[in-house]
Design a protein around this motif. Structure first.
Motif, short mmCIF file in Angstrom:
data_model
loop_
_atom_site.label_atom_id
_atom_site.label_comp_id
_atom_site.label_asym_id
_atom_site.label_seq_id
_atom_site.Cartn_x
_atom_site.Cartn_y
_atom_site.Cartn_z
N SER A 56 0.83 -1.21 0.00
CA SER A 56 0.00 0.00 0.00
C SER A 56 0.86 1.26 0.00
CB SER A 56 -0.96 0.01 1.19
OG SER A 56 -0.27 0.12 2.42
N LEU A 57 2.01 1.21 0.67
CA LEU A 57 2.90 2.37 0.67
C LEU A 57 3.50 2.60 -0.72
CD1 LEU A 57 4.34 4.64 2.16
CD2 LEU A 57 6.10 3.00 2.82
N ILE A 58 3.96 1.56 -1.34
CA ILE A 58 4.53 1.70 -2.70
C ILE A 58 3.47 2.16 -3.68
CG2 ILE A 58 5.50 0.39 -4.65
CD1 ILE A 58 7.04 -1.25 -2.48
N ALA A 59 2.26 1.61 -3.59
CA ALA A 59 1.17 2.03 -4.47
C ALA A 59 0.84 3.51 -4.25
CB ALA A 59 -0.07 1.17 -4.25
N GLY A 60 0.84 3.94 -3.00
CA GLY A 60 0.57 5.34 -2.69
C GLY A 60 1.62 6.27 -3.26
N ILE A 61 2.88 5.89 -3.11
CA ILE A 61 3.98 6.70 -3.65
C ILE A 61 3.89 6.77 -5.18
CG2 ILE A 61 6.49 6.81 -3.96
CD1 ILE A 61 6.68 5.62 -1.08
N GLU A 62 3.64 5.64 -5.80
CA GLU A 62 3.50 5.63 -7.27
C GLU A 62 2.35 6.51 -7.72
OE1 GLU A 62 3.18 1.44 -8.09
OE2 GLU A 62 5.35 1.22 -8.31
N THR A 63 1.24 6.48 -7.02
CA THR A 63 0.09 7.31 -7.36
C THR A 63 0.42 8.79 -7.20
OG1 THR A 63 -1.46 5.60 -6.70
CG2 THR A 63 -2.32 7.85 -6.78
#
Length: 66
Positions: A56-63
């Motif tokens: 979820s952290l990586i997805a948030g950063i990518e977004t």
């Protein structure tokens, strides 16, 4: 200073100095819709609710960077 206040201060500083917006991903245990709206209104790029997983952290950063 809490996260909402810090986010508003960052956005105000960027505005007065003519700087591009820094991506801000707010991590919070407050996951209700009203808390997400408060983060958005303060200027956060994205709100990620705890508990945080690596995915979820990586997805948030990518977004936020997209």
């Amino acid at each position: 200073m809490d996260g909402l206040t810090a986010t508003r201060a960052i956005r105000a500083l960027e505005g007065t100095r003519g700087l591009a917006a820094t991506p801000i991903v707010m991590l919070s245990a407050n996951a209700m819709a009203e808390h997400q709206e408060q983060a958005t209104q303060a200027g956060a790029t994205l709100h990620v609710a705890k508990p945080i997983t690596a995915a979820s952290l990586i997805a948030g950063i990518e977004t936020a960077l997209a």
